[in-house]
Design a protein around this motif. Structure first.
Motif, PDB file in Angstrom:
ATOM      1  N   TYR A  89       0.840  -1.200   0.000  1.00  0.00           N
ATOM      2  CA  TYR A  89       0.000   0.000   0.000  1.00  0.00           C
ATOM      3  C   TYR A  89       0.872   1.245   0.000  1.00  0.00           C
ATOM      4  CZ  TYR A  89      -3.897  -3.058   0.982  1.00  0.00           C
ATOM      5  OH  TYR A  89      -4.859  -4.040   0.897  1.00  0.00           O
ATOM      6  N   SER A  91      -0.125   4.249   0.353  1.00  0.00           N
ATOM      7  CA  SER A  91      -0.574   5.266   1.315  1.00  0.00           C
ATOM      8  C   SER A  91      -0.237   4.882   2.758  1.00  0.00           C
ATOM      9  CB  SER A  91      -2.076   5.508   1.171  1.00  0.00           C
ATOM     10  OG  SER A  91      -2.764   4.289   1.283  1.00  0.00           O
ATOM     11  N   LEU A  92       0.355   3.705   2.932  1.00  0.00           N
ATOM     12  CA  LEU A  92       0.800   3.301   4.260  1.00  0.00           C
ATOM     13  C   LEU A  92       2.318   3.389   4.336  1.00  0.00           C
ATOM     14  CD1 LEU A  92      -1.340   0.101   5.023  1.00  0.00           C
ATOM     15  CD2 LEU A  92      -1.863   2.477   5.559  1.00  0.00           C
ATOM     16  N   GLN A  96       3.838   0.035   8.581  1.00  0.00           N
ATOM     17  CA  GLN A  96       2.423  -0.366   8.577  1.00  0.00           C
ATOM     18  C   GLN A  96       2.162  -1.488   7.578  1.00  0.00           C
ATOM     19  OE1 GLN A  96       0.801   3.500   7.780  1.00  0.00           O
ATOM     20  NE2 GLN A  96       0.344   3.914   9.943  1.00  0.00           N
ATOM     21  N   MET A  99       3.510  -4.722   9.118  1.00  0.00           N
ATOM     22  CA  MET A  99       2.649  -5.164  10.221  1.00  0.00           C
ATOM     23  C   MET A  99       1.348  -5.775   9.674  1.00  0.00           C
ATOM     24  SD  MET A  99       4.266  -4.727  12.974  1.00  0.00           S
ATOM     25  CE  MET A  99       2.972  -5.123  14.131  1.00  0.00           C
ATOM     26  N   TYR A 100       0.805  -5.141   8.654  1.00  0.00           N
ATOM     27  CA  TYR A 100      -0.455  -5.627   8.078  1.00  0.00           C
ATOM     28  C   TYR A 100      -0.267  -7.004   7.424  1.00  0.00           C
ATOM     29  CZ  TYR A 100      -4.197  -6.143   4.638  1.00  0.00           C
ATOM     30  OH  TYR A 100      -5.213  -6.639   3.874  1.00  0.00           O
ATOM     31  N   PHE A 101       0.699  -7.095   6.526  1.00  0.00           N
ATOM     32  CA  PHE A 101       0.848  -8.349   5.782  1.00  0.00           C
ATOM     33  C   PHE A 101       1.343  -9.489   6.682  1.00  0.00           C
ATOM     34  CE2 PHE A 101       0.782  -5.475   2.071  1.00  0.00           C
ATOM     35  CZ  PHE A 101      -0.224  -6.107   1.363  1.00  0.00           C
ATOM     36  N   ARG A 103       0.506  -9.904   9.836  1.00  0.00           N
ATOM     37  CA  ARG A 103      -0.659 -10.369  10.596  1.00  0.00           C
ATOM     38  C   ARG A 103      -1.649 -11.102   9.697  1.00  0.00           C
ATOM     39  NH1 ARG A 103      -2.602  -5.155  13.498  1.00  0.00           N
ATOM     40  NH2 ARG A 103      -3.823  -6.468  14.899  1.00  0.00           N
ATOM     41  N   LEU A 104      -1.662 -10.759   8.409  1.00  0.00           N
ATOM     42  CA  LEU A 104      -2.517 -11.513   7.476  1.00  0.00           C
ATOM     43  C   LEU A 104      -2.063 -12.958   7.363  1.00  0.00           C
ATOM     44  CD1 LEU A 104      -3.479  -9.587   4.220  1.00  0.00           C
ATOM     45  CD2 LEU A 104      -4.827 -10.009   6.246  1.00  0.00           C
ATOM     46  N   GLY A 106      -1.324 -14.585   9.858  1.00  0.00           N
ATOM     47  CA  GLY A 106      -1.740 -15.191  11.119  1.00  0.00           C
ATOM     48  C   GLY A 106      -0.734 -15.035  12.241  1.00  0.00           C
TER      49      GLY A 106
ATOM     50  N   VAL B   4      -6.102 -11.430  12.001  1.00  0.00           N
ATOM     51  CA  VAL B   4      -6.338 -11.054  10.601  1.00  0.00           C
ATOM     52  C   VAL B   4      -7.433  -9.994  10.512  1.00  0.00           C
ATOM     53  CG1 VAL B   4      -7.138 -11.904   8.345  1.00  0.00           C
ATOM     54  CG2 VAL B   4      -5.549 -13.286   9.703  1.00  0.00           C
ATOM     55  N   ARG B   6      -8.461  -7.895  12.857  1.00  0.00           N
ATOM     56  CA  ARG B   6      -7.984  -6.616  13.413  1.00  0.00           C
ATOM     57  C   ARG B   6      -7.028  -5.915  12.445  1.00  0.00           C
ATOM     58  NH1 ARG B   6      -7.797  -9.082  18.716  1.00  0.00           N
ATOM     59  NH2 ARG B   6      -5.596  -9.542  18.431  1.00  0.00           N
ATOM     60  N   ALA B   7      -6.158  -6.722  11.821  1.00  0.00           N
ATOM     61  CA  ALA B   7      -5.198  -6.153  10.863  1.00  0.00           C
ATOM     62  C   ALA B   7      -5.930  -5.522   9.682  1.00  0.00           C
ATOM     63  CB  ALA B   7      -4.242  -7.239  10.381  1.00  0.00           C
ATOM     64  N   GLU B   8      -6.953  -6.211   9.205  1.00  0.00           N
ATOM     65  CA  GLU B   8      -7.699  -5.714   8.039  1.00  0.00           C
ATOM     66  C   GLU B   8      -8.438  -4.414   8.374  1.00  0.00           C
ATOM     67  OE1 GLU B   8      -7.643  -7.206   4.891  1.00  0.00           O
ATOM     68  OE2 GLU B   8      -8.556  -5.290   4.402  1.00  0.00           O
ATOM     69  N   LYS B  11      -5.820  -1.610   8.833  1.00  0.00           N
ATOM     70  CA  LYS B  11      -5.296  -1.180   7.525  1.00  0.00           C
ATOM     71  C   LYS B  11      -6.331  -0.333   6.783  1.00  0.00           C
ATOM     72  CE  LYS B  11      -6.131  -3.416   4.015  1.00  0.00           C
ATOM     73  NZ  LYS B  11      -7.164  -3.373   2.970  1.00  0.00           N
ATOM     74  N   ARG B  14      -6.572   3.139   8.216  1.00  0.00           N
ATOM     75  CA  ARG B  14      -5.380   3.961   7.908  1.00  0.00           C
ATOM     76  C   ARG B  14      -5.375   4.388   6.439  1.00  0.00           C
ATOM     77  NH1 ARG B  14      -2.932  -0.029  11.180  1.00  0.00           N
ATOM     78  NH2 ARG B  14      -2.550   0.808  13.247  1.00  0.00           N
ATOM     79  N   VAL B  15      -5.708   3.448   5.552  1.00  0.00           N
ATOM     80  CA  VAL B  15      -5.715   3.778   4.116  1.00  0.00           C
ATOM     81  C   VAL B  15      -6.745   4.879   3.848  1.00  0.00           C
ATOM     82  CG1 VAL B  15      -6.333   2.894   1.819  1.00  0.00           C
ATOM     83  CG2 VAL B  15      -4.817   1.565   3.293  1.00  0.00           C
ATOM     84  N   GLU B  78      -7.936  -1.569  -5.309  1.00  0.00           N
ATOM     85  CA  GLU B  78      -6.949  -2.569  -4.874  1.00  0.00           C
ATOM     86  C   GLU B  78      -6.794  -3.698  -5.884  1.00  0.00           C
ATOM     87  OE1 GLU B  78      -6.452  -4.006  -1.030  1.00  0.00           O
ATOM     88  OE2 GLU B  78      -7.314  -2.275  -0.051  1.00  0.00           O
ATOM     89  N   ALA B  87      -2.982  -9.481  -0.718  1.00  0.00           N
ATOM     90  CA  ALA B  87      -3.720  -9.743   0.521  1.00  0.00           C
ATOM     91  C   ALA B  87      -4.465 -11.077   0.481  1.00  0.00           C
ATOM     92  CB  ALA B  87      -4.700  -8.602   0.800  1.00  0.00           C
ATOM     93  N   PRO B  97     -11.122 -11.295   5.554  1.00  0.00           N
ATOM     94  CA  PRO B  97     -10.697  -9.941   5.191  1.00  0.00           C
ATOM     95  C   PRO B  97     -11.856  -9.095   4.646  1.00  0.00           C
ATOM     96  CG  PRO B  97      -9.139 -11.544   4.346  1.00  0.00           C
ATOM     97  CD  PRO B  97     -10.318 -12.310   4.851  1.00  0.00           C
ATOM     98  N   ARG B 101     -13.139  -5.452   5.808  1.00  0.00           N
ATOM     99  CA  ARG B 101     -13.419  -4.317   4.906  1.00  0.00           C
ATOM    100  C   ARG B 101     -14.816  -3.756   5.176  1.00  0.00           C
ATOM    101  NH1 ARG B 101     -10.154  -4.050   0.249  1.00  0.00           N
ATOM    102  NH2 ARG B 101      -8.580  -5.688   0.236  1.00  0.00           N
TER     103      ARG B 101
END
Lengths: 304, 255
Positions: A89, A91-92, A96, A99-101, A103-104, A106, B4, B6-8, B11, B14-15, B78, B87, B97, B101
Motif C-alpha cells: 500500500y 498510502s501506508l 504499517q 505489520m499488516y501483511f 498479521r494476514l 496469522g 487477521v 484486526r489487521a484488516e 489497515k 489507515r488507508v 486494490e 492480501a 478480510p 473491509r
C-alpha cells in the motif's frame, strides 16, 4: 519444496491452454529460474502457485501442502512479489505495510514487529520506516515488497520479475538478498525474469517455458553444457582480415567469430589462417550464455 | 482469525484516513444536502411535520451510500493496483478480510450518517425521541444496508463496472426510502416498490418505533419487523452466495 504435477490452465470458450501439463520439482534451499518469452505462461503458473488462480487440472504442493485442499497451511509456507503490481500500500508506511501483511499470515503483532524491525534494518529502511511507501523510489518500494514477502519467514518465496525497473545498485541488493535467503536460510526461491544474466548468476536450476509448455528444466550448468556442441571461438589476428572469413577489423586487429561442431575443427581453421599468412594474436573459446540457450530454445520450430 | 480481522480493519482505517479530503467533502455535502432538499420541497420553509421521519431516512441513505462507496471503490482500486492479490495470500478464509473491509466501511458510513443527521437536528431544532424499541430496527437497518454493500462488493470481484449499478441503486434509495417524503405519503404501488429497496423497510420500522411509540411486539404484529427481517436475511444470503460464486469465478478467470 515446490511440487507441481501436470498443471494445466485453460482459459475461456476459446480453450486457450495458457499452461499445459507442466510438472516441476524445486528442491528446498535452491534458486529456481522460471524463464520464457512474454505470454509463455510464467505468470499464470506463478498465480496458480500462489493460490490466486484455480488450475483447470493438476496439482501444486508447497512444502507438502496442497494449495487447493490445504490452502491455509500452503499460504503459510509462501511469500510472493508479484509482477506488474504494487504489492504494497503506497498510502501506508513501510512499517504499517509489514505489520499488516505479517498479521494476514496469522502471526501475532509482537512477532511481526520483531521481524519487521530486522527486515527494515537489514534493508536500510529503518530510518524511513514511518514514511509513506508512495514517496519511496522504485528500488525502495521493491525492497519493501520483498520484505513483505519475507515477513513471515516463509520457506518458499515466489519472485515475479523482482529486478524489473531497478537501478544497478538496487538490483545488486535484491540479488544479494535472493542468494542469502537460499544459501544461508534454506529458503526455496522461484523467480521469473527477463534479465537472463540475473538468472544465470543466481539460479541453480532453470526451466524454460514456451507456449504454455516446459521446453527445458535442468540445472543451469547442465543446460549450458548441453549447448556446447554449438560452441563458438573468437580468433584475433594482426592486420587485415584474411579472405574467406567474416571478420571485423578495428585498430589493426581483426576479430573473427567461428562456430564449430567439433573442437578439432579449430585446428583446420588455424591452419587455413597460417596458410594465408595471418599472425595469430589470440584464440578464445566462447561459452554459450543463458541468453544464447534461451533464444535457441524459444525460437526452435514447434511440433504443432 | 482475530489477528487477521484486526489487521484488516486497522489497515482499512489507515488507508482511508490517509486521504481525508474526500471524506471531509462528503461530510460537508451530507450536512447541507438534507436541509437544502427539505427547504426546496417545503417551498421555502422547513416543514416540522415531515422533518423527523425524513431525517431518519436520510441517515439510512448516507450510511448505505457511503459505506458502499468506500467498500466498492476501495476494492476496485486494490484489484487494479495489485494489493488485493497480495492480501489474498493470507492464511485466513477469504470471507474474513472481506468482513474486515465491511466493518471499516461501516465506520465511515456511520460517521457520515451521524453527521448528516445530527447537524440538521441542531440547525433546524429537530427532536428525535430515543426509545429502546428502536434499537432492533436500527440494527437491522444497518445490517440491511451492509448486506447491500456486501452484495455490491461481491459484484466488484468480477466486474469493475459495478460502480454504475451502485450509483443507480443508491439514487433510487435516495428517491424512494423516505428521504424526500415519509413513506406513508407515497401512493400504495410506489410504497410497495420502495420497500423492495434496501433501507426502506428499516427506515419505516425505525420511524414507527421512534415517532409512533410502537413496541417491538406491535412492530412484529403489524408486519413491518417480519418484513424487515426477511428482507435483511434474503439480502444477506444472496450477497453471501454471490460472494462465494464470484470469488471462485475471479480465481478461475484471473489473467
Amino acid at each position: 519444496m515446490i511440487e507441481i504435477e501436470a498443471l494445466t490452465k485453460v482459459y475461456g470458450t476459446a480453450r486457450v491452454r495458457a499452461v499445459d501439463e507442466v510438472s516441476l520439482r524445486v528442491g528446498a534451499g535452491s534458486v529456481f529460474g522460471f524463464l520464457g518469452p512474454n505470454g509463455a505462461g510464467k505468470t499464470t503458473t506463478i498465480k496458480m502457485l500462489a493460490g490466486l488462480l484455480i488450475p483447470t487440472s493438476g496439482r501444486v504442493r508447497l512444502a507438502g501442502f496442497d494449495v487447493a485442499r490445504q490452502r491455509s497451511a500452503a499460504m503459510a509456507q509462501l511469500g510472493a512479489v508479484l509482477e506488474g503490481s504494487r504489492n504494497v500500500y503506497w498510502s501506508l508506511s513501510a512499517w504499517q505495510n509489514l505489520m499488516y501483511f505479517g498479521r494476514l499470515k496469522g502471526l501475532r503483532k509482537a512477532r511481526v514487529a520483531e521481524r519487521a524491525e530486522d527486515l527494515l534494518t537489514d534493508l536500510g529502511l529503518w530510518k524511513r520506516r514511518n514514511d509513506k511507501v508512495g514517496g519511496f523510489s522504485r528500488g525502495m518500494q521493491q525492497k519493501v515488497a520483498i520484505a513483505v514477502a519475507l515477513i513471515s519467514e516463509p520457506p518458499i518465496v515466489l519472485l515475479d520479475e523482482p529486478t524489473l525497473g531497478l537501478d544497478v545498485e538496487a538490483t545488486r541488493t535484491v540479488k544479494q538478498w535472493i542468494t542469502e535467503q537460499a544459501r544461508e536460510l534454506g529458503t526455496t526461491v522461484l523467480l521469473t525474469t527477463h534479465q537472463l544474466d540475473v538468472a544465470q548468476e543466481l539460479c541453480d536450476r532453470v526451466a524454460v517455458m514456451r507456449q504454455g509448455r516446459l521446453v527445458a528444466d535442468l540445472p543451469t550448468r547442465e543446460l549450458l553444457a548441453g549447448f556446447r556442441e554449438r560452441d563458438r571461438y573468437e580468433i584475433r589476428v594482426e592486420g587485415a582480415a584474411p579472405p574467406g572469413f567474416d571478420a571485423v577489423t578495428r585498430e589493426g586487429v581483426t576479430t573473427m567469430s567461428v562456430r564449430v561442431r567439433d573442437p578439432r575443427e579449430v585446428y583446420d581453421v588455424v591452419e587455413r589462417l597460417r596458410a594465408q599468412g595471418a599472425v595469430l594474436e589470440s584464440l578464445t573459446q566462447v561459452q554459450p550464455d543463458l541468453e544464447d540457450v534461451f533464444l535457441t530454445l524459444v525460437n526452435e520450430p514447434t511440433d504443432a | 482469525m482475530h489477528e487477521v480481522l484486526r489487521a484488516e480493519i486497522g489497515k482499512g482505517l489507515r488507508v482511508q484516513l490517509a486521504h481525508p479530503v474526500g471524506h471531509v467533502i462528503t461530510l460537508l455535502i451530507s450536512t447541507m444536502m438534507y436541509l437544502g432538499l427539505q427547504f426546496v420541497l417545503g417551498q421555502g420553509e422547513l416543514r416540522q411535520d415531515v422533518l423527523p421521519q425524513t431525517l431518519v431516512a436520510i441517515g439510512g441513505y448516507w450510511f448505505l451510500q457511503y459505506a458502499g462507496l468506500v467498500m466498492v471503490a476501495d476494492l476496485i482500486e486494490e484489484r487494479r493496483a495489485g494489493t488485493f492479490a497480495q492480501a489474498q495470500m493470507t492464511t485466513a478464509p477469504p470471507w474474513l478480510p472481506m468482513l474486515g473491509r465491511l466493518i471499516t466501511s461501516s465506520v465511515f458510513g456511520l460517521a457520515v450518517a451521524g453527521v448528516a443527521a445530527v447537524v440538521p437536528m441542531l440547525v433546524a431544532g429537530i427532536t428525535v425521541p430515543l426509545r429502546w424499541a428502536a434499537l432492533l430496527p436500527a440494527v437491522l437497518l444497518g445490517i440491511n444496508a451492509l448486506a447491500f454493500t456486501f452484495l455490491m462488493a461481491a459484484l466488484a470481484l468480477v466486474s469493475p463496472m459495478v460502480g454504475a449499478l451502485q450509483s443507480l441503486f443508491t439514487s433510487l434509495v435516495l428517491l424512494l426510502n423516505g428521504s424526500f417524503l415519509p413513506l406513508a405519503l407515497y401512493p400504495d404501488w410506489l410504497a410497495v416498490a420502495a420497500r423492495v429497496l434496501p433501507t426502506t423497510l428499516g427506515v419505516e420500522a425505525l420511524a414507527q418505533a421512534l415517532f409512533e411509540g410502537r413496541s417491538l411486539a406491535r412492530l412484529w404484529s403489524g408486519g413491518t419487523l417480519p418484513w424487515l427481517l426477511a428482507h435483511t436475511l434474503a439480502l444477506t444470503v444472496v450477497a453471501g452466495l454471490l460472494f462465494v460464486r464470484n470469488h471462485r469465478r475471479a480465481l478461475q478467470e484471473a489473467s
